[in-house]
Design a protein around this motif. Structure first.
Motif, PDB file in Angstrom:
ATOM      1  N   UNK A  92      43.459  50.246  40.114  1.00  0.00           N
ATOM      2  CA  UNK A  92      42.252  49.596  39.616  1.00  0.00           C
ATOM      3  C   UNK A  92      42.437  48.080  39.624  1.00  0.00           C
ATOM      4  N   UNK A  93      41.325  47.386  39.741  1.00  0.00           N
ATOM      5  CA  UNK A  93      41.293  45.933  39.587  1.00  0.00           C
ATOM      6  C   UNK A  93      39.857  45.568  39.221  1.00  0.00           C
ATOM      7  N   UNK A  94      39.609  44.292  39.061  1.00  0.00           N
ATOM      8  CA  UNK A  94      38.257  43.852  38.737  1.00  0.00           C
ATOM      9  C   UNK A  94      37.305  44.069  39.910  1.00  0.00           C
ATOM     10  N   UNK A  95      37.834  44.265  41.115  1.00  0.00           N
ATOM     11  CA  UNK A  95      37.003  44.468  42.300  1.00  0.00           C
ATOM     12  C   UNK A  95      36.541  45.901  42.464  1.00  0.00           C
ATOM     13  N   UNK A  96      37.301  46.859  41.938  1.00  0.00           N
ATOM     14  CA  UNK A  96      36.898  48.245  42.103  1.00  0.00           C
ATOM     15  C   UNK A  96      38.015  49.217  41.813  1.00  0.00           C
ATOM     16  N   UNK A 103      47.548  59.584  53.820  1.00  0.00           N
ATOM     17  CA  UNK A 103      47.172  58.988  55.104  1.00  0.00           C
ATOM     18  C   UNK A 103      45.899  58.156  55.035  1.00  0.00           C
ATOM     19  N   UNK A 104      45.266  58.066  53.889  1.00  0.00           N
ATOM     20  CA  UNK A 104      44.031  57.291  53.799  1.00  0.00           C
ATOM     21  C   UNK A 104      43.953  56.584  52.454  1.00  0.00           C
ATOM     22  N   UNK A 105      43.137  55.543  52.435  1.00  0.00           N
ATOM     23  CA  UNK A 105      42.866  54.796  51.211  1.00  0.00           C
ATOM     24  C   UNK A 105      41.363  54.590  51.134  1.00  0.00           C
ATOM     25  N   UNK A 106      40.792  54.927  49.973  1.00  0.00           N
ATOM     26  CA  UNK A 106      39.357  54.759  49.776  1.00  0.00           C
ATOM     27  C   UNK A 106      39.146  53.822  48.594  1.00  0.00           C
ATOM     28  N   UNK A 107      38.469  52.712  48.844  1.00  0.00           N
ATOM     29  CA  UNK A 107      38.167  51.738  47.806  1.00  0.00           C
ATOM     30  C   UNK A 107      36.686  51.807  47.494  1.00  0.00           C
ATOM     31  N   UNK A 108      36.379  51.900  46.219  1.00  0.00           N
ATOM     32  CA  UNK A 108      34.993  51.942  45.760  1.00  0.00           C
ATOM     33  C   UNK A 108      34.750  50.755  44.842  1.00  0.00           C
ATOM     34  N   UNK A 109      33.785  49.930  45.181  1.00  0.00           N
ATOM     35  CA  UNK A 109      33.441  48.796  44.316  1.00  0.00           C
ATOM     36  C   UNK A 109      32.843  49.318  43.020  1.00  0.00           C
ATOM     37  N   UNK A 110      33.022  48.566  41.953  1.00  0.00           N
ATOM     38  CA  UNK A 110      32.540  49.025  40.643  1.00  0.00           C
ATOM     39  C   UNK A 110      31.022  49.197  40.630  1.00  0.00           C
ATOM     40  N   UNK A 111      30.294  48.433  41.416  1.00  0.00           N
ATOM     41  CA  UNK A 111      28.835  48.598  41.397  1.00  0.00           C
ATOM     42  C   UNK A 111      28.394  49.886  42.097  1.00  0.00           C
ATOM     43  N   UNK A 179      36.360  51.574  34.228  1.00  0.00           N
ATOM     44  CA  UNK A 179      35.031  51.887  34.751  1.00  0.00           C
ATOM     45  C   UNK A 179      33.935  51.436  33.795  1.00  0.00           C
ATOM     46  N   UNK A 180      34.147  51.638  32.507  1.00  0.00           N
ATOM     47  CA  UNK A 180      33.116  51.220  31.554  1.00  0.00           C
ATOM     48  C   UNK A 180      33.048  49.703  31.426  1.00  0.00           C
ATOM     49  N   UNK A 181      34.181  49.023  31.624  1.00  0.00           N
ATOM     50  CA  UNK A 181      34.194  47.561  31.522  1.00  0.00           C
ATOM     51  C   UNK A 181      33.539  46.913  32.741  1.00  0.00           C
TER      52      UNK A 181
END
Length: 185
Positions: A92-96, A103-111, A179-181
């Motif tokens: 987690x980070x402030x970006x998502x 074998x994969x990485x999935x990044x989801x933005x918080x919005x 997630x709530x923040x």
């Protein structure tokens, strides 16, 4: 030598007033420690890599350099697999929110996050086809209402199997707090 991907940045203390006790929130971090199954599997892979590296030295001294290079490359593949195994998990980070698989990485933005919640459901035991009743931290994304929510963490994956059941609860609560923040979920 400290290995930052093996440790959580800070031990969980329920007396803390701050739900997200990190100073640099833009840095990607895993809010829990890797479990004993994950660390043990990576250690076995690194042990195997040391034997393969030793055999590449012997092959280099007795056979052709091409065969030694092939065995050396195989050892490097084993080391990369062990390191990737250690990096697997939820970050987690402030970006998502980032879900790192082998074998994969999935990044989801918080919005894009609708909700992150813990549910009781059948979960895979150590990622194998066998399922057992357990808990899963699921991610609901915006625009994917017909799709089943993807499990981020389970109580029976390599990070939480064999640990105190509260370890999964703390990790799930921390990801839900992020997630709530940031996601306003």
């Amino acid at each position: 030598m400290p290995l930052p991907f093996l440790t959580a940045d800070r031990a969980f203390d329920p007396a803390d007033d701050v739900a997200l006790p990190y100073d640099d929130r833009d840095r990607w971090r895993r809010p829990y420690r890797p479990g004993p199954w994950r660390v043990g599997a990576a250690a076995v892979l690194l042990l195997l890599a040391s034997f393969v590296l030793f055999s590449s030295v012997i092959i280099a001294a007795t056979a052709t350099p091409a065969s030694a290079a092939t065995v050396f490359a195989f050892a490097l593949v084993i080391v990369v697999a062990a390191l990737r195994l250690l990096r697997m998990g939820v970050w987690v980070s402030a970006r998502g929110l980032r879900h790192v698989a082998f074998v994969s990485t999935r990044t989801t933005a918080w919005d894009q996050v609708v909700s992150v919640r813990t549910v009781q459901q059948p979960v895979r035991w150590l990622g194998l086809p066998r399922t057992v009743q357990g808990q899963a931290l699921t991610l609901h994304r915006r625009g994917r209402s017909a799709e089943a929510p993807s499990p981020l963490l389970t109580s029976h994956n390599a990070d939480f199997l064999g640990r105190d059941p509260l370890a999964f609860d703390r990790a799930a609560d921390t990801v839900e707090a992020w997630a709530s923040e940031y996601g306003r979920a």
